[in-house]
Design a protein around this motif. Structure first.
Motif, PDB file in Angstrom:
ATOM      1  N   MET A 111      39.897  12.061  27.315  1.00 46.11           N
ATOM      2  CA  MET A 111      39.042  11.400  26.229  1.00 46.11           C
ATOM      3  C   MET A 111      38.242   9.979  26.630  1.00 46.11           C
ATOM      4  O   MET A 111      39.628   9.170  27.379  1.00 46.11           O
ATOM      5  N   LEU A 112      37.760   9.504  27.396  1.00 46.19           N
ATOM      6  CA  LEU A 112      37.052   8.542  28.574  1.00 46.19           C
ATOM      7  C   LEU A 112      37.425   7.015  27.465  1.00 46.19           C
ATOM      8  O   LEU A 112      36.628   7.061  26.435  1.00 46.19           O
ATOM      9  N   LYS A 113      38.191   6.418  27.674  1.00 52.14           N
ATOM     10  CA  LYS A 113      38.824   5.537  27.493  1.00 52.14           C
ATOM     11  C   LYS A 113      37.754   3.768  27.347  1.00 52.14           C
ATOM     12  O   LYS A 113      37.129   3.373  26.810  1.00 52.14           O
ATOM     13  N   ALA A 144      44.710  15.116  25.384  1.00 57.31           N
ATOM     14  CA  ALA A 144      45.967  15.440  23.977  1.00 57.31           C
ATOM     15  C   ALA A 144      47.325  16.013  24.307  1.00 57.31           C
ATOM     16  O   ALA A 144      47.548  14.934  23.279  1.00 57.31           O
ATOM     17  N   VAL A 145      47.424  15.828  25.307  1.00 54.73           N
ATOM     18  CA  VAL A 145      48.868  16.377  25.745  1.00 54.73           C
ATOM     19  C   VAL A 145      48.435  15.169  27.217  1.00 54.73           C
ATOM     20  O   VAL A 145      48.760  16.194  28.190  1.00 54.73           O
ATOM     21  N   GLU A 172      50.575  11.278  33.792  1.00 55.79           N
ATOM     22  CA  GLU A 172      51.543  11.109  32.070  1.00 55.79           C
ATOM     23  C   GLU A 172      50.666  10.347  31.043  1.00 55.79           C
ATOM     24  O   GLU A 172      50.829   9.584  30.191  1.00 55.79           O
ATOM     25  N   ASP A 173      50.684   9.052  31.943  1.00 58.96           N
ATOM     26  CA  ASP A 173      49.785   7.859  31.110  1.00 58.96           C
ATOM     27  C   ASP A 173      48.254   7.780  31.344  1.00 58.96           C
ATOM     28  O   ASP A 173      47.496   7.113  30.542  1.00 58.96           O
ATOM     29  N   GLY A 174      47.621   8.983  31.619  1.00 60.49           N
ATOM     30  CA  GLY A 174      46.669   9.636  31.202  1.00 60.49           C
ATOM     31  C   GLY A 174      45.763   9.131  32.862  1.00 60.49           C
ATOM     32  O   GLY A 174      46.704   9.487  33.806  1.00 60.49           O
ATOM     33  N   GLU A 214      42.233  21.762  25.103  1.00 63.34           N
ATOM     34  CA  GLU A 214      43.584  21.364  24.688  1.00 63.34           C
ATOM     35  C   GLU A 214      43.982  20.013  25.240  1.00 63.34           C
ATOM     36  O   GLU A 214      44.153  19.044  24.649  1.00 63.34           O
ATOM     37  N   SER A 215      43.941  20.329  26.413  1.00 65.10           N
ATOM     38  CA  SER A 215      44.943  19.378  27.017  1.00 65.10           C
ATOM     39  C   SER A 215      43.626  18.330  27.574  1.00 65.10           C
ATOM     40  O   SER A 215      44.126  16.887  28.152  1.00 65.10           O
ATOM     41  N   SER A 216      42.534  18.814  28.330  1.00 63.36           N
ATOM     42  CA  SER A 216      41.552  17.969  29.062  1.00 63.36           C
ATOM     43  C   SER A 216      40.352  18.116  27.723  1.00 63.36           C
ATOM     44  O   SER A 216      39.518  19.153  28.202  1.00 63.36           O
ATOM     45  N   PRO A 217      40.038  17.397  27.009  1.00 64.69           N
ATOM     46  CA  PRO A 217      38.661  17.526  26.045  1.00 64.69           C
ATOM     47  C   PRO A 217      37.483  16.663  26.625  1.00 64.69           C
ATOM     48  O   PRO A 217      37.713  16.379  26.996  1.00 64.69           O
ATOM     49  N   VAL A 218      36.343  17.105  26.802  1.00 63.84           N
ATOM     50  CA  VAL A 218      35.471  17.335  27.512  1.00 63.84           C
ATOM     51  C   VAL A 218      35.482  15.934  26.644  1.00 63.84           C
ATOM     52  O   VAL A 218      34.702  16.337  25.670  1.00 63.84           O
ATOM     53  N   THR A 219      33.994  14.864  27.044  1.00 67.10           N
ATOM     54  CA  THR A 219      33.361  14.094  27.045  1.00 67.10           C
ATOM     55  C   THR A 219      31.445  14.830  27.520  1.00 67.10           C
ATOM     56  O   THR A 219      31.653  15.116  28.435  1.00 67.10           O
ATOM     57  N   LEU A 220      30.954  14.709  26.325  1.00 71.02           N
ATOM     58  CA  LEU A 220      29.763  15.191  26.512  1.00 71.02           C
ATOM     59  C   LEU A 220      28.438  13.645  26.656  1.00 71.02           C
ATOM     60  O   LEU A 220      28.572  13.012  25.211  1.00 71.02           O
ATOM     61  N   ILE A 221      28.156  14.297  28.034  1.00 76.80           N
ATOM     62  CA  ILE A 221      26.803  12.608  27.739  1.00 76.80           C
ATOM     63  C   ILE A 221      25.834  13.489  27.389  1.00 76.80           C
ATOM     64  O   ILE A 221      25.421  14.601  28.268  1.00 76.80           O
TER      65      ILE A 221
END
Length: 586
Positions: free
Chosen positions: A1-3, A71-72, A87-89, A475-482
């Protein structure tokens, strides 16, 4: 997720930091406020082309930085392969320099632009505001179908075989042209080879001839000098050798009285043989210059022959010999070209047979995929407000195959009940194209993640397995859709349908949407207003979260262009705010 997204010195943006949340995030603002600039900045993290023109005037460097959470934690396949700790993103960063090359980083580790683009594309998927225009090109429809049907490998294999066949055809065409001129060409090549062979050229021959010719041209001078030198050293009375011998005798007498002169005597005695040897060499040179004057004429003729061959076949004996080799090779080819052509005809026949078989297999897969695609697009279109519309994927067989197969694919569409589907490029309006593109994108997104549900059960086992593998990575890299203004050309109830579909997507993905439609903006989980402000002599772009009354005012502005009691009331209705609470002062 883009933070978080940080943009510095990019076009008109001085410094901008935007925080993002989950669900559906809407970005609104006046035209030209800078909404699409934000999307363009994100595009740079996906490998978009950069130029120095993108750097804010007067600045030395522009920088884009995006922070992601997983997510993971620590489970991104590409970064694990690159041994980059995450590990921290994940933090993607790209800089554009006014001078020199830009740089790319992942978690402060320098990477290539290709690596940044690969990782960025696994995290973000951008759908541009003009993307639906691609539907107006009939040629693109086959690409859409192949992408949905996951036929990329089959199409690539077919294209490679097609290129091989076309290359063989081109070679055969060239051969047939050469066969028509073969007799004359063979005679010409034989003449050239014979001419070179008759010359009997030797490596380094021209240099040797030019050296000997130079001697002959200066023969009188050389003879005079050699004779004078020989006479002075050996032959004439009182020659250097005679005088040296006399000196040796005198020094020998000295050594008999003074032993210290012995060393000098030894040196002089050792010089005598050297002078004698030099005299012998001078005599040889003197005799050498007694050459037949006719030799110069022979050398001139030989040199002229070599020069003539060089003008025809290349400079230097080595180049002439090399040309002779290539001519001999071509001659052998021409003498056996019929057999070669026959072999190519057999090879082409085999390729064409394989092409026909692969084209038939590919066509069957396309037709099966077209049926599934029609059903899924219709489901999506109903979600987008097309209750009675019809959509079909027509797959026709071409008379001849092309690099993509033997099929001609076209999307057919009808928005009106009772009207048969007709070519999309002829009947669809801009708003309809936007919704059809959104429907296709929804299918593509669901297909990539393997989460479609009913649609997934219709896939063949191989495709379900591939989708499951991609979903495990998602699941480990949730896609952000723009989505950058994919709602162009629509409004009213249609806009509400599109908004709800985007809202549905946001239950599985982080979705950003740039929109000018209040119906869509009202469905946001997070609402950001982008503004371009003038502060002093500077243009500043800000992206501020709006909520409550501020958000209602923004929706009201989108509805009527200004905030009025009527637009506030309508905005309150879109937002589901109680009528009493919807009263606000402008």
């Amino acid at each position: 997720m883009l933070k978080e997204l940080r943009i510095t010195n990019f076009t008109i943006i001085d410094a901008l930091t935007v925080d993002f949340g989950t669900g559906l995030t809407i970005l609104t603002g006046e035209t030209g406020a800078g909404k699409s600039i934000i999307v363009d900045a994100i595009g740079l993290l996906l490998g978009s082309k950069a130029s120095q023109d993108l750097i804010k005037t007067g600045k030395k460097e522009a920088q884009i930085e995006a922070s992601f959470t997983l997510a993971v934690p620590g489970r991104h396949p590409l970064l694990e392969e690159l041994s980059i700790d995450h590990e921290d993103g994940i933090v993607l960063r790209r800089s554009i320099a006014a001078q020199g090359k830009g740089r790319a980083y992942i978690n402060d580790t320098t990477v290539s632009l290709q690596t940044l683009a690969a990782v960025g594309s696994s995290l973000i998927d951008i759908h541009g505001q003009h993307e639906h225009q691609g539907l107006l090109k009939k040629e693109s429809h086959c690409s859409f179908l192949d992408a949905y049907g996951e036929l990329g490998d089959e199409v690539s294999a077919f294209s490679a075989l097609y290129r091989d066949a076309m290359q063989i055809k081109a070679t055969m065409t060239d051969m047939k042209a050469r066969i028509r001129e073969r007799g004359q060409r063979i005679e010409f090549l034989r003449f050239q080879i014979g001419e070179i062979d008759a010359a009997g050229l030797k490596e380094g021959e021209r240099a040797a001839i030019e050296e000997e010719r130079s001697i002959l041209l200066n023969l009188s001078r050389l003879k005079e000098s050699s004779e004078a030198a020989y006479a002075g050293l050996y032959e004439a009375e009182g020659s250097a050798l005679e005088k040296l011998a006399a000196v040796v005798e005198r020094v020998r007498e000295m050594s008999q009285i003074d032993a210290a002169a012995g060393e000098l005597l030894a040196a002089l005695e050792s010089a005598l043989p050297l002078v004698e040897d030099a005299a012998l060499q001078l005599r040889r040179f003197k005799d050498r210059y007694d050459i037949d004057p006719g030799r110069l004429s022979e050398l001139d003729e030989r040199l002229e022959l070599i020069k003539r061959l060089e003008r025809k076949y290349g400079e230097g004996v080595e180049a002439i010999v090399a040309y002779r080799g290539s001519a001999a090779s071509e001659l052998r080819t021409l003498e056996h070209i019929d057999e070669q052509l026959e072999g190519l005809e057999q090879e082409l026949a085999a390729k064409e047979s394989a092409l026909a078989a692969q084209a038939e297999t590919l066509s069957k897969k396309r037709r099966a995929a077209a049926k599934r695609m029609e059903s899924l697009v219709m489901q999506e279109l109903r979600e987008l407000g097309f209750r009675k519309a019809a959509f079909a994927v027509e797959v026709k067989t071409r008379e001849t195959v092309t690099a993509t197969g033997g099929d001609e694919v076209e999307f057919l569409f009808s928005a009106n009940p009772g009207e048969p589907p007709r070519p999309l490029i002829k009947v669809a309006s801009g708003g309809e194209l936007s919704r059809i593109m959104l429907a296709l994108k929804c299918i593509e997104i669901r297909n990539d993640a393997g989460t479609r549900g009913n649609g997934d059960t219709e896939r063949p086992p191989r495709r379900r397995a591939a989708a499951a593998a991609r979903h495990a990575e998602a699941e480990s890299s949730p896609v952000t859709l723009i989505f950058d203004e994919v709602d162009a050309g629509i409004g009213g109830a249609t806009a509400q349908h599109v908004g709800r579909r985007l809202k549905d997507l946001a239950s599985d993905y982080q979705v950003f949407c740039i929109t000018h439609l209040p119906q869509i903006a009202a469905l946001a989980d997070s609402h950001l207003r982008v503004e371009k402000l003038i502060k002093g002599e500077k243009t500043v772009v800000v992206a501020s979260p709006v909520a409550g009354r501020e958000r209602q005012n923004e929706i009201a502005r989108m509805l009527s262009g200004s905030i009025t009691e009527g637009s506030l009331k309508h905005a309150g209705e879109l937002l589901g705010i109680d009528k009493e609470k919807s009263r606000a002062v402008e």
